[in-house]
Design a protein around this motif. Structure first.
Motif, PDB file in Angstrom:
ATOM      1  N   ASP B  81       0.449  -0.759   0.102  1.00  0.00           N
ATOM      2  CA  ASP B  81       0.088  -0.393   0.038  1.00  0.00           C
ATOM      3  C   ASP B  81       0.678   1.119   0.117  1.00  0.00           C
ATOM      4  O   ASP B  81       0.038   2.140  -0.705  1.00  0.00           O
ATOM      5  CB  ASP B  81      -1.234  -0.346   1.241  1.00  0.00           C
ATOM      6  N   ALA B  84       2.355   1.831  -3.202  1.00  0.00           N
ATOM      7  CA  ALA B  84       1.215   2.108  -4.627  1.00  0.00           C
ATOM      8  C   ALA B  84       1.410   3.373  -4.587  1.00  0.00           C
ATOM      9  O   ALA B  84       1.241   4.449  -5.477  1.00  0.00           O
ATOM     10  CB  ALA B  84      -0.278   1.393  -3.903  1.00  0.00           C
ATOM     11  N   ARG B  85       1.140   3.934  -3.461  1.00  0.00           N
ATOM     12  CA  ARG B  85       1.415   5.424  -2.971  1.00  0.00           C
ATOM     13  C   ARG B  85       2.334   6.341  -3.931  1.00  0.00           C
ATOM     14  O   ARG B  85       2.780   7.945  -3.877  1.00  0.00           O
ATOM     15  CB  ARG B  85       0.913   6.382  -1.666  1.00  0.00           C
TER      16      ARG B  85
END
Lengths: 305, 231
Positions: B81, B84-85
Motif C-alpha cells: 500500500d 502504491a502511493r
C-alpha cells in the motif's frame, strides 16, 4: 644450474655476492634506465629492478629489466602479486624469460593505500609464497599453474625477501623456511642495522638446516641524513633502526658521509656473519653511491664466473 | 549481519529531487541491528528530508515505513500500500533489499539510501567490524577461527607480510594485523604447527570471481508450502 644467471653463478661459486637496486623512472624515457645501468655495471653482480615500489606507478620492472640487459647489467626482476593475477604472472614470466631475464624476486608488494592510486582494486590472487611455488614448478617441472605442459620452461633463479626484524618475531624463521620450501633459491633481507640481531636470526635458521638450501644476502640501506634515519625508525613498518644509529647520524657534521661510513661498517660486519652470502644495497635515488661504496668496501672487481 | 552507512542527506535529497511522493523504507533485520537503516533511521531520514524541503520552500509528501526484511518478497508485499502511493522509494536496506524491491515491484523507482559496507559483527556498542567476504571456500578451521581472506588487508593465505608491525597492519595502525591474530590464536590453542604448511592458491572460482552466485536446493525449490508446513 637452475638459470645460469650471473648472480646464481657467483653465489654457487662461493663468492660474496653484491646486488643493488635500480628504481625505474616515472615516465617513458628508457635513456634514464640505460644511464643508471651504465653507472652500476661492473660494480654489482646483478641489480634489482623494482616493481611499482610503494605502490607508486612507474615504468614496469619487465620493461626496465630488458633495457638493463641491453646495457649489460643483469637484472633481478622484482614482481609483486598486488597487481597481477596468476594468469598475468605466468604470462609475464614467460615473456621475461624469453627476453633473457634470469632472476626474479617474488614479493607480496606494498598495499595500494600507501601509494598514489589508493582507489585501485587490489588483486592478490596469490601470495608471494604461492608465486614462488608456481614459478618453481614452471621451471623445474615445465608445467603451468594447472599442470599443463610448457613448450619451454622459464630458466629463472628465484628470490624472496625476508625480514629478520619483522613481527611476529617468533614466526620469522618459520616464514623463511616456508619461502625455501616454496622455492626460493636466494633471499635478500630487509635492511639490517643491528648485525647482532641478524646473527641470531641466521643462527636459528642454521639450526633448522635452512642455510644449506638457500643463499642469504643481507640488506643495506645507506642513510642520507638523521631525518631519514628517524623517518625509517618511526614510519616504515618492519624496519628496525637502533637509537644509536639515529644518534650517530644526528651527531655527524655531514649526514651523507656518516651514512656511507655506517654502510661500510655494516658491509664489513656482514662479511663475517656465518651463512651470509652477500649484500643487497638499496640506495634508490642515490644510485651514484654504489660504485664508490663497493670500491671502498673492497668488493671490486666483481668476480667473472 | 550485513552493515551499511546511510548516505549523506544531500545525496539522498538530490536523488529524490522532482518527485512528489517520497517513501523512505527501512529494513528490520541486519541494518536495524547495526543502526543504519531500520525504522528509527527511516523516521529520522524522512524528518530530515522534510525539514530540508521546508527550509527551501519545497512542499512534497515524505513519509516512512518499515518491513521485516526487504530481501524477502513475503515481507515486501506488506509494504504494497505504501509502495502504491509513492513516486519514488528510498530504501534503507542493503543492496540486496534495494534490488529485490525492483524485482518485486518492476514499475517502481527505488533508490539506495545506504552504502552497503560489509558482513560483520558488533564488536562493542557502536562498533561494527568486517569478518567475512563470502569467498565460498571457508578456511577458518586452518587459521584458528580468524579469517585471512577478510582480516588480512591483502587476503594472504601464507602471511604475514613484511608490513606487520607491533600487531598492526601497514594499511593503518588501527587495523590489527590479521596474521598476527591468526598466529596468536593458533599458539593459544596449540596448533601453531598448522602454519608450517604452504597453503596452495585459493580457488577463487567459488567466490564472486566465478560470476554472480546462486544457491539452489532442488528438494524445496518451487514448493511454496514449505514454510507453512513448518508452522
Amino acid at each position: 644450474m637452475r638459470s645460469g644467471s650471473n648472480l646464481e653463478k657467483v653465489l654457487e661459486a662461493g663468492h660474496f655476492a653484491v646486488t643493488c637496486e635500480l628504481g625505474p623512472p616515472k615516465g617513458a624515457d628508457g635513456e634514464e634506465v640505460r644511464e643508471l645501468a651504465r653507472l652500476l655495471k661492473g660494480n654489482v653482480d646483478a641489480a634489482n629492478v623494482t616493481d611499482n615500489q610503494t605502490a607508486v606507478v612507474r615504468m614496469s620492472s619487465i620493461g626496465a629489466a630488458r633495457l638493463m640487459l641491453d646495457e649489460g647489467l643483469e637484472p633481478v626482476m622484482q614482481m609483486v602479486t598486488r597487481d597481477r593475477n596468476r594468469i598475468a604472472i605466468q604470462s609475464d614470466i614467460l615473456g621475461a624469460a624469453a627476453m633473457g631475464i634470469k632472476n626474479v624476486l617474488c614479493l607480496t608488494g606494498d598495499h595500494q593505500s600507501l601509494g598514489n592510486n589508493p582507489q585501485a582494486k587490489s588483486v592478490w590472487d596469490i601470495d608471494s609464497l604461492q608465486q614462488l611455488a608456481m614459478l618453481k614448478a614452471m621451471r623445474d617441472e615445465g608445467v603451468d599453474a594447472v599442470g599443463e605442459e610448457l613448450k619451454r620452461s622459464p630458466e629463472i633463479f628465484l628470490g624472496a625477501a625476508a625480514n629478520p626484524f619483522g613481527d611476529p618475531t617468533s614466526f620469522r624463521v618459520t616464514r623463511l623456511a616456508k619461502k625455501i620450501t616454496a622455492g626460493a633459491d636466494f633471499i635478500q633481507t630487509q635492511v639490517i642495522y643491528d648485525v647482532a640481531r641478524y646473527e641470531e636470526w641466521m643462527e636459528e635458521a642454521r639450526d633448522r638446516g635452512l642455510l644449506d638450501k638457500v643463499h642469504v644476502m643481507g640488506g643495506i640501506v645507506p642513510l642520507k641524513s638523521a631525518g631519514a634515519a628517524k623517518y625509517m625508525q618511526k614510519m616504515v613498518a618492519g624496519i628496525y633502526v637502533p637509537d644509536e644509529v639515529v644518534k650517530r647520524m644526528k651527531a655527524a657534521e655531514k649526514g651523507k658521509k656518516e651514512g656511507r661510513k655506517i654502510a661500510l661498517e655494516l658491509i664489513e660486519q656482514l662479511r663475517t656473519v656465518k651463512g651470509n652470502h652477500g649484500v643487497h644495497i638499496m640506495a634508490i635515488m642515490w644510485e651514484k653511491l654504489i660504485p664508490k661504496l663497493t670500491e671502498e668496501a673492497g668488493l671490486l672487481p666483481r668476480p667473472k664466473v | 549481519m550485513i552493515t551499511g552507512d546511510r548516505k549523506p542527506l544531500e545525496e539522498i535529497a538530490a536523488m529524490v529531487e522532482g518527485f512528489e511522493r517520497v517513501l523512505i523504507l527501512g529494513c528490520g533485520t541486519c541494518v536495524t541491528v547495526c543502526m543504519a537503516g531500520g525504522e528509527r533511521e527511516a523516521e529520522e531520514t524522512a524528518l530530515a528530508l522534510r525539514l530540508r524541503g521546508r527550509e527551501r520552500g519545497v512542499s512534497r509528501e515524505i513519509w516512512y515505513a518499515n518491513v521485516e526484511r526487504q530481501c524477502d518478497e513475503e515481507f515486501l508485499q506488506e509494504a504494497v500500500d505504501h509502495v502504491a502511493r509513492a513516486d519514488v522509494v528510498v530504501s534503507l536496506a542493503c543492496g540486496c533489499g534495494v534490488q529485490h524491491m525492483v524485482t518485486v515491484f518492476p514499475d517502481l523507482i527505488v533508490y539506495p539510501g545506504l552504502n552497503t559496507t560489509f558482513m560483520g559483527v558488533t564488536e562493542e556498542l557502536g562498533v561494527w567490524a568486517e569478518r567475512c567476504l563470502g569467498c565460498g571456500d571457508c578456511v577458518l578451521e586452518r587459521t584458528g577461527g580468524v579469517c585471512p581472506i577478510t582480516r588480512c588487508s591483502k587476503s594472504l593465505l601464507n602471511g604475514p607480510c613484511g608490513g606487520s608491525a607491533d600487531g598492526a597492519c601497514e594499511v593503518d595502525k588501527t587495523i590489527p594485523c590479521g596474521w598476527q591474530l591468526i598466529i596468536d590464536r593458533l599458539e593459544a590453542i596449540g596448533q601453531l604447527q598448522r602454519l608450517d604448511e604452504v597453503l596452495p592458491p585459493k580457488d577463487w572460482s567459488k567466490s564472486h570471481s566465478g560470476g554472480p552466485r546462486f544457491r539452489i536446493r532442488e528438494d524445496v525449490r518451487g514448493t511454496d508450502d514449505v514454510e507453512e508446513g513448518a508452522q
